[in-house]
Scaffold this motif. Structure first.
Motif, short mmCIF file in Angstrom:
data_model
loop_
_atom_site.label_atom_id
_atom_site.label_comp_id
_atom_site.label_asym_id
_atom_site.label_seq_id
_atom_site.Cartn_x
_atom_site.Cartn_y
_atom_site.Cartn_z
N ILE A 382 -13.96 2.77 -18.30
CA ILE A 382 -14.69 1.58 -19.04
C ILE A 382 -13.96 0.39 -18.17
O ILE A 382 -15.01 -0.48 -17.82
CB ILE A 382 -14.23 1.56 -20.68
CG1 ILE A 382 -14.66 2.83 -21.31
CG2 ILE A 382 -14.68 0.07 -21.15
CD1 ILE A 382 -14.13 2.81 -22.50
N LEU A 389 -13.36 -3.91 -13.13
CA LEU A 389 -11.73 -4.06 -12.54
C LEU A 389 -11.30 -3.12 -11.51
O LEU A 389 -12.15 -2.13 -11.34
CB LEU A 389 -10.82 -3.87 -14.09
CG LEU A 389 -10.80 -4.53 -14.99
CD1 LEU A 389 -9.90 -4.34 -16.16
CD2 LEU A 389 -10.62 -6.28 -14.72
N GLY B 269 -5.39 -6.54 -13.30
CA GLY B 269 -6.38 -5.72 -13.60
C GLY B 269 -6.09 -4.40 -13.04
O GLY B 269 -6.69 -3.43 -13.90
N GLN B 272 -2.77 -0.52 -15.94
CA GLN B 272 -3.41 0.19 -17.11
C GLN B 272 -3.25 -0.73 -18.43
O GLN B 272 -4.01 -0.61 -19.54
CB GLN B 272 -3.08 1.41 -17.34
CG GLN B 272 -3.95 2.38 -16.28
CD GLN B 272 -3.73 3.85 -16.34
OE1 GLN B 272 -2.61 4.17 -16.91
NE2 GLN B 272 -4.41 4.69 -16.01
N ALA B 275 -5.71 -3.54 -17.95
CA ALA B 275 -7.07 -2.70 -18.08
C ALA B 275 -7.42 -2.32 -19.43
O ALA B 275 -8.61 -2.34 -19.95
CB ALA B 275 -7.14 -1.85 -16.97
N HIS B 276 -6.75 -1.45 -20.12
CA HIS B 276 -6.96 -0.73 -21.35
C HIS B 276 -7.08 -1.79 -22.49
O HIS B 276 -7.95 -1.47 -23.38
CB HIS B 276 -5.75 0.34 -21.52
CG HIS B 276 -5.92 1.29 -20.67
ND1 HIS B 276 -5.16 2.58 -20.90
CD2 HIS B 276 -6.56 1.53 -19.63
CE1 HIS B 276 -5.54 3.43 -19.95
NE2 HIS B 276 -6.51 2.81 -19.07
N LEU B 278 -8.65 -4.65 -22.02
CA LEU B 278 -10.12 -4.98 -22.08
C LEU B 278 -11.00 -4.04 -22.46
O LEU B 278 -12.01 -4.16 -22.80
CB LEU B 278 -10.17 -5.57 -20.61
CG LEU B 278 -9.37 -6.93 -20.34
CD1 LEU B 278 -9.30 -7.18 -18.76
CD2 LEU B 278 -10.30 -8.02 -20.90
N ALA B 279 -10.57 -2.60 -21.88
CA ALA B 279 -11.52 -1.48 -22.25
C ALA B 279 -11.68 -1.49 -23.63
O ALA B 279 -12.78 -1.26 -24.49
CB ALA B 279 -10.89 -0.26 -21.59
N ASP B 280 -10.59 -1.68 -24.58
CA ASP B 280 -10.64 -1.64 -26.00
C ASP B 280 -11.67 -2.90 -26.57
O ASP B 280 -12.17 -2.62 -27.41
CB ASP B 280 -9.19 -1.97 -26.55
CG ASP B 280 -8.51 -0.27 -26.53
OD1 ASP B 280 -9.20 0.66 -26.37
OD2 ASP B 280 -7.21 -0.42 -26.52
N ARG B 282 -14.01 -4.04 -25.02
CA ARG B 282 -15.55 -3.69 -24.57
C ARG B 282 -15.83 -2.60 -25.76
O ARG B 282 -17.05 -2.72 -26.64
CB ARG B 282 -15.47 -2.84 -23.29
CG ARG B 282 -16.62 -1.97 -22.97
CD ARG B 282 -17.79 -2.90 -22.48
NE ARG B 282 -18.32 -3.68 -23.35
CZ ARG B 282 -19.03 -4.86 -23.36
NH1 ARG B 282 -18.73 -5.52 -21.99
NH2 ARG B 282 -19.47 -5.49 -24.22
#
Lengths: 391, 372
Positions: A382, A389, B269, B272, B275-276, B278-280, B282
């Protein structure tokens, strides 16, 4: 936008439910239970589905399917998962091993392997993970070397569900050295009755039969059991895994559990004679679960809608997988809190609330964020492919 | 079942995104927030001119004949741009409320005004002394042979300074609820803007013996409550769409920042832990958007969607509170400054969670609808 199933798909759901009510035996609790009757039952069940053209509905007609509408296929996935997957291991061949053969198999391979799948007669297992290759799948080391007119396979697979019952194994292994670890892999179709294969069940929290180790010791695999180009197995595997994640209707079980919890909370009284449903924490928990169930269902339907429109992407299945698997964890925990102290009693104990349903779900929910590509890997997908990213 | 946008819906979304990109930048957002009215009047006028504010009103009165689903696409774009407009109050609450009450010459005329102009009609529901919009009003409607008057004070009335008409909830002399349409310019109406964390144009409005014109009582008793519920449900869904747009703003800023900011020799970024988060964001934003769309669709179909409206709001409240802090964590200290744009989104998102039914209120509605 349209947020209802076509009427004919709902009609089909009713037919399917009636069929399952008639066919599922009293003892059936779900695929991941310790009962020797399970695998033979699932095979018979699949053959009965096949007789009605309900097994490989979404497959093209030429491969034994009926080219069914994607929403009809979703009905099957939901109803089966809600009932604890009575198709047994065969959901794998139907959802992704078969479609993988359609994409990459030779005409001979399709003729030989797809027919038995469509008939519901054959069970497959998937030999991907290894002790040193989990999330980093391409680090696998099981080797297929060239011998006398065939491959000779040596190595070890792990977490192989259904290996004790499977007739065939979809095996990802290393046939050639490559400059990078993703190169030199190949996908083989291996008869599980071939000499040199040893299956060792791994006792787990979910019971003695959920996972296995499979050892390959000089196992001969004919060259005509190579699927896709030699050395290009990574591409085949990625395509297979993409099919795998699309197939999951993890939200369907949540609905069964939610309905059971609502029934329990409204009919069970506490020591003051008040229904549990009047407790603020219970109300809040069930409302949160209900909204998340809706969201999980829609995230799954979004993938199918995009596929039907020909605009599928890699990110939506990752989003859906994380959300649904974590919802399964959440409902196990909220559910256990609602049923309270006796929630720890196991199925079969007369005092276990809902006959141990919440405890059973809790145990089997533990692997969900791990299986089918860990949620950490999904979040990487994702972040990198969805949000751009850097790696 | 089909979760893809139609071509027309994509045009609405893309058109709105283009217009807002061309006409609004973050500095203007700051100016508007600091202005007396707190509303992007030019954008609202342009949207009305294009027929967007009347998108969900029936075609026979000059509306677009589309639905709340389409209006929510517009709402999300406004949220992305952190625009401040009367969309939720007017196209959300007022339009749904006026269509839910027994039609009269006055309600028809107000609907037609909404369909064909940039007039603002806004709800004045929460009493100054009450908790929120659904609390029983203490402001009173007094009816005599000489005519009706209202007195009391309302809190957190959206866009009052630019409104033509206020829809005021009151307690009639028989103790029943009533909703009255009052000209904002009528004698005895006074307003003052609240300071509010989201920067929304919310006003404290006092009614001192204000005369109600003939026919101004639009609904009474149960019918009044039902029409208020219809208005609040449409407003809650539309406001959630705007909040989804705010979340998209946070994700955009967070992804850009995390792709450029370097620490320990690496772009952050690529960690993790960053990044994670931001993934959450999303994942939960996508979930909110789909819940909004389904709920709006059910309302468009005329279904009872209390469970879906309330459940969507409960979910959005829960995940957006987390998202606000995740976004700030990703940005570090810079995100706390007012010169950086993140706070334009996070303040709005946090305020949203308290508005249009807070978590307790909507949980209780959903619980009842769930049969608990």
């Amino acid at each position: 936008m349209e947020f209802e199933f076509p009427a004919e798909a709902e009609q089909f759901r009713a037919e399917l439910r009636a069929f399952m009510d008639a066919e599922l035996p009293e003892w059936w609790k779900g695929l991941f239970h310790d009962d020797d009757r399970i695998y033979p039952f699932t095979r018979e069940f699949c053959m009965k589905l096949a007789e009605r053209d309900w097994l490989t509905m979404s497959w093209p007609v030429e491969h034994g399917g009926v080219d069914a509408d994607v929403w009809r296929q979703m009905v099957v996935r939901e109803e089966m998962w809600a009932a604890g997957e009575p198709r047994g291991p065969q959901y794998m061949s139907l959802n992704y091993i078969g479609p993988m053969l359609m994409d990459f198999g030779t005409a001979d391979q399709q003729e030989r392997f797809l027919k038995p799948m469509a008939g519901g007669e054959v069970m497959w297992c998937q030999g991907f993970s290894e002790p040193e290759a989990g999330s980093d799948l391409a680090a696998l080391s099981t080797k297929a070397t060239d011998a006398d007119g065939c491959f000779l396979v040596n190595g070890q697979k792990i977490w192989t569900s259904y290996a004790t019952a499977a007739d065939w194994c979809l095996l990802l292994c290393r046939t050639d050295p490559g400059e990078r670890k993703h190169q030199g892999l190949s996908m083989l179709l291996v008869d599980m009755n071939t000499p040199g294969i040893t299956v060792r069940p791994i006792d787990s929290m979910g019971g003695p039969k959920e996972f296995n180790e499979v050892f390959f010791d000089d196992v001969e695999v004919p060259y005509d059991c190579l699927v896709g180009p030699r050395g290009d197995g990574w591409r085949v595997a990625i395509s297979t895994l993409a099919h795998e994640r699309v197939g999951a209707a993890l939200h369907a079980r949540v609905k069964v559990l939610l309905d059971a919890l609502i029934e329990y909370a409204t009919t069970t009284k506490d020591e003051n004679g008040q229904p549990l449903a009047l407790r603020p924490s219970v109300r809040s928990g069930l409302v949160r679960l209900q909204a998340r169930y809706r969201a999980a269902r829609l995230l799954c339907y979004r993938i199918v809608s995009a596929m039907a429109a020909g605009v599928a992407n890699d990110v939506d299945p990752a989003v859906s997988k994380v959300f649904s698997s974590e919802l399964n964890i959440l409902i196990g925990n909220i559910g256990l809190d609602i049923v309270g102290a006796r929630g720890q009693l196991t199925t079969g104990d007369g005092l276990a609330p809902l006959d141990g349903l919440m405890n059973d779900h809790w145990v089997h929910s533990i692997p969900q964020p791990i299986a089918m590509g860990t949620n950490e890997i999904q979040r990487n997908i994702i972040a990198q492919r969805g949000l751009g990213l850097p790696r | 079942m089909d979760l893809m946008l139609s071509d027309t819906q994509e045009m609405i979304r893309d058109g709105a995104r283009r217009l807002l990109a061309d006409t609004l930048d973050p500095d203007m957002v700051r100016e508007v927030e600091a202005s007396a009215d707190g509303v992007n009047a030019e954008i609202w006028a342009q949207m009305a001119e294009l027929g967007w504010t009347a998108l969900a009103l029936p075609e026979d009165i000059g509306g677009g004949g589309a639905g709340l689903v389409d209006l929510c696409l517009l709402g999300e774009e406004l949220g992305r741009a952190a625009a401040s407009t009367p969309l939720v109050a007017t196209a959300g609450f007022a339009a749904a409320f006026l269509q839910a009450v027994e039609p009269t010459a006055l309600t028809r005329s107000m609907l037609s005004t909404l369909a064909t102009s940039d007039a603002v009609i806004t709800p004045a529901l929460a009493d100054a002394a009450g908790r929120d919009e659904r609390s029983a009003p203490a402001s009173v409607l007094t009816e005599t042979d000489a005519g009706a008057t209202i007195s009391g004070a309302k809190a957190m009335v959206p866009c009052a300074s630019v409104a033509q008409v206020l829809l005021v909830s009151l307690r009639a002399s028989d103790g029943e609820a009533a909703v009255v349409a009052v000209d904002r310019d009528a004698a005895g109406v006074r307003w003052a803007r609240h300071g509010a964390t989201g920067g929304d144009p919310l006003f404290h409005v006092e009614f001192d013996n204000v005369s109600v014109p003939a026919g101004g009582v639009l609904a009474r008793g149960r019918a009044a409550q039902q029409a208020i519920d219809a208005g609040l449900d449409a407003a809650a869904v539309l406001a959630t769409a705007e909040a989804v747009g705010c979340c998209e703003g946070m994700i955009r800023l967070g992804s850009e920042y995390a792709s450029n900011r370097q620490q320990f020799g690496r772009v952050i970024g690529s960690y993790q832990a960053v990044a994670h988060r931001l993934a959450d964001m999303r994942i939960n934003t996508d979930a909110c958007r789909l819940l909004v769309a389904e709920t709006a669709w059910l309302l468009d179909q005329g279904r009872d969607a209390t469970l879906e409206v309330a459940g969507t709001k409960v979910f959005a409240n829960e995940v957006m509170v987390d998202m606000v802090h995740a976004a700030h964590t990703v940005h570090g200290a810079i995100g706390y400054t007012t010169e950086y744009d993140l706070q334009l989104y996070t303040r709005r998102a946090r305020a949203f969670c308290l508005s249009h039914g807070d978590t307790d209120a909507q949980t209780e509605r959903a619980a009842v609808a769930l049969g608990l």
